[in-house]
Enzyme design. Structure first.
Site, PDB file in Angstrom:
ATOM      1  N   ASN A 146      63.298  26.487  49.148  1.00 28.87           N
ATOM      2  CA  ASN A 146      63.769  25.136  49.179  1.00 28.87           C
ATOM      3  C   ASN A 146      64.533  25.167  50.558  1.00 28.87           C
ATOM      4  O   ASN A 146      64.829  26.109  51.130  1.00 28.87           O
ATOM      5  CB  ASN A 146      64.946  25.186  47.986  1.00 28.87           C
ATOM      6  CG  ASN A 146      66.078  26.007  48.311  1.00 28.87           C
ATOM      7  OD1 ASN A 146      66.833  26.097  49.227  1.00 28.87           O
ATOM      8  ND2 ASN A 146      66.315  26.890  46.950  1.00 28.87           N
TER       9      ASN A 146
ATOM     10  N   ARG B 102      59.835  20.937  40.979  1.00 27.61           N
ATOM     11  CA  ARG B 102      59.772  22.055  40.638  1.00 27.61           C
ATOM     12  C   ARG B 102      59.005  22.292  39.209  1.00 27.61           C
ATOM     13  O   ARG B 102      58.274  23.109  38.942  1.00 27.61           O
ATOM     14  CB  ARG B 102      61.048  22.950  40.362  1.00 27.61           C
ATOM     15  CG  ARG B 102      61.649  23.365  41.905  1.00 27.61           C
ATOM     16  CD  ARG B 102      60.689  24.270  42.503  1.00 27.61           C
ATOM     17  NE  ARG B 102      61.437  24.980  43.665  1.00 27.61           N
ATOM     18  CZ  ARG B 102      62.243  25.877  43.960  1.00 27.61           C
ATOM     19  NH1 ARG B 102      62.550  26.543  42.853  1.00 27.61           N
ATOM     20  NH2 ARG B 102      62.844  26.174  44.978  1.00 27.61           N
TER      21      ARG B 102
ATOM     22  N   HIS C 144      66.264  20.723  42.067  1.00 21.97           N
ATOM     23  CA  HIS C 144      66.159  21.024  40.438  1.00 21.97           C
ATOM     24  C   HIS C 144      67.486  19.804  39.910  1.00 21.97           C
ATOM     25  O   HIS C 144      68.280  19.488  40.601  1.00 21.97           O
ATOM     26  CB  HIS C 144      66.928  22.145  40.089  1.00 21.97           C
ATOM     27  CG  HIS C 144      66.118  23.439  39.918  1.00 21.97           C
ATOM     28  ND1 HIS C 144      66.436  24.687  40.481  1.00 21.97           N
ATOM     29  CD2 HIS C 144      64.557  23.474  39.661  1.00 21.97           C
ATOM     30  CE1 HIS C 144      65.371  25.384  40.308  1.00 21.97           C
ATOM     31  NE2 HIS C 144      64.495  24.758  39.725  1.00 21.97           N
TER      32      HIS C 144
ATOM     33  N   CYS D 180      73.840  27.095  38.271  1.00 22.45           N
ATOM     34  CA  CYS D 180      72.441  27.820  38.568  1.00 22.45           C
ATOM     35  C   CYS D 180      72.605  29.380  37.979  1.00 22.45           C
ATOM     36  O   CYS D 180      71.489  29.929  37.576  1.00 22.45           O
ATOM     37  CB  CYS D 180      71.893  27.821  39.982  1.00 22.45           C
ATOM     38  SG  CYS D 180      71.922  26.131  40.599  1.00 22.45           S
TER      39      CYS D 180
HETATM   40  N1  ARG Z   1      66.494  30.052  45.392  1.00 18.81           N
HETATM   41  C1  ARG Z   1      66.502  29.588  43.958  1.00 18.81           C
HETATM   42  C2  ARG Z   1      65.281  28.754  44.056  1.00 18.81           C
HETATM   43  O1  ARG Z   1      64.784  27.961  45.205  1.00 18.81           O
HETATM   44  C3  ARG Z   1      67.558  28.835  43.662  1.00 18.81           C
HETATM   45  C4  ARG Z   1      67.590  28.296  42.386  1.00 18.81           C
HETATM   46  C5  ARG Z   1      68.782  27.667  41.787  1.00 18.81           C
HETATM   47  N2  ARG Z   1      68.751  27.278  40.598  1.00 18.81           N
HETATM   48  C6  ARG Z   1      69.248  26.076  39.777  1.00 18.81           C
HETATM   49  N3  ARG Z   1      69.262  25.928  38.531  1.00 18.81           N
HETATM   50  N4  ARG Z   1      69.348  25.112  40.552  1.00 18.81           N
HETATM   51  O2  ARG Z   1      64.505  28.536  43.099  1.00 18.81           O
END
Ligand code: ARG
Length: 292
Positions: free
Chosen positions: A24, A139, A168, A262
């Site tokens: 991301n 995602r 997200h 998160c």
């Molecule tokens: N580095 C992780 C990813 O890109 C961060 C996830 C963050 N989680 C969230 N529920 N937004 O997947």
């Protein structure tokens, strides 16, 4: 069957956390996290959640799975059932077997999403009242979210995410209670913005600079809201609405694109989820513990 006598949250200690890949736009391997500071910030978040009445359960960290700390992405919990995630990126796919083992040991019924669609758990699927808000494209696949709604038997409002920085749903939408949420409108297309406005009567749009501080990535425990520092306007709005905001620095995790929400997964159901008020494990959950 799992049973809970108070708000219960799954977290995973950041023993093996780091920026090892880039999936991301927040992540850059050249901007590494400071591991002792990350441990400190994570521990302060855990302590804060406990101080507002939550019980914290721990998922064992695993070497080589740096993002396992983001337990929101383990799956979507619904009563005593969990729908496990199927990660878009290979870098995170190794997390799912560990998540599945934890949930089975804890007594949950573990389900996989059918088909080969991606689905990233509570990161992209959030109940507000009886409706499941579902963020898709970046995602999670919309088919997975629709299938989930049918399996659960609830209304799904799919909202397309259009800004890679808000990849997200939990980075740009935070249900506070049934019918009440905060959000970051530019993260959605026009249709998504209208869908949210139509479904959620009490809405607050965060300031763009606070959205970038992960204002929407807040953890709600009763009337307490735990969030990253740097969101004074949201804090003031929450106080005005009768909530008590608690800010704690989480910058080491923002380097991976995550913040308070998160790093947590509510196991007994989010406060904003309509189904939670009914029963857990066939018993009424009763009122939340008194505010400390
Ligand atoms: N580095 C992780 C990813 O890109 C961060 C996830 C963050 N989680 C969230 N529920 N937004 O997947």
């Amino acid at each position: 069957m799992p049973s809970f006598d108070r708000p219960t949250i799954l977290m995973c200690p950041p023993d093996f956390y780091g920026i090892e890949y880039e999936i991301n736009p927040w992540m850059s391997r050249s901007r590494q996290s400071d591991s002792s500071l990350a441990r400190e910030q994570w521990a302060a978040l855990r302590d804060l959640l406990e101080s507002v009445g939550a019980k914290v359960e721990l998922l064992e960290p695993v070497d080589g799975l740096p993002d396992l700390v983001f337990t929101a992405n383990a799956g979507l919990v619904w009563h005593d059932r969990v729908y496990l995630s199927r990660f878009r990126h290979q870098a995170r796919q190794g997390e799912t077997p560990h998540d599945g083992d934890w949930f089975r040991a804890a007594g949950f019924e573990v389900r996989d999403v059918v088909g080969d669609w991606s689905f990233e758990g509570a990161g992209d699927a959030l109940f507000c009242g009886d409706t499941l808000f579902a963020g898709y494209v970046i995602r999670s696949d919309v088919n997975a979210l629709q299938w989930l709604g049918a399996d659960v038997g609830c209304q799904v409002v799919p909202v397309q995410l259009v800004d890679d920085f808000f990849y997200h749903l939990d980075t740009c939408f935070c249900p506070l209670a049934p019918g009440e949420a905060v959000y970051h409108p530019p993260a959605f297309d026009d249709y998504g913005q209208r869908a949210i406005v139509n479904q959620v009567p009490e809405l607050y749009a965060v300031a763009p600079e606070e959205a970038a501080r992960f204002a929407c990535n807040a953890v709600v425990v009763g009337r307490h809201v735990v969030l990253n520092t740097g969101c004074p306007r949201l804090e003031a709005e929450l106080s005005r609405r009768g909530y008590t905001p608690h800010a704690t620095p989480l910058d080491e995790f923002i380097k991976a694109g995550g913040s308070a929400k998160c790093l947590t997964l509510r196991l007994d159901g989010e406060d904003a989820a309509g189904w939670r008020a009914e029963t857990v494990d066939g018993r009424a959950t009763g009122p939340l513990p008194p505010v400390p």
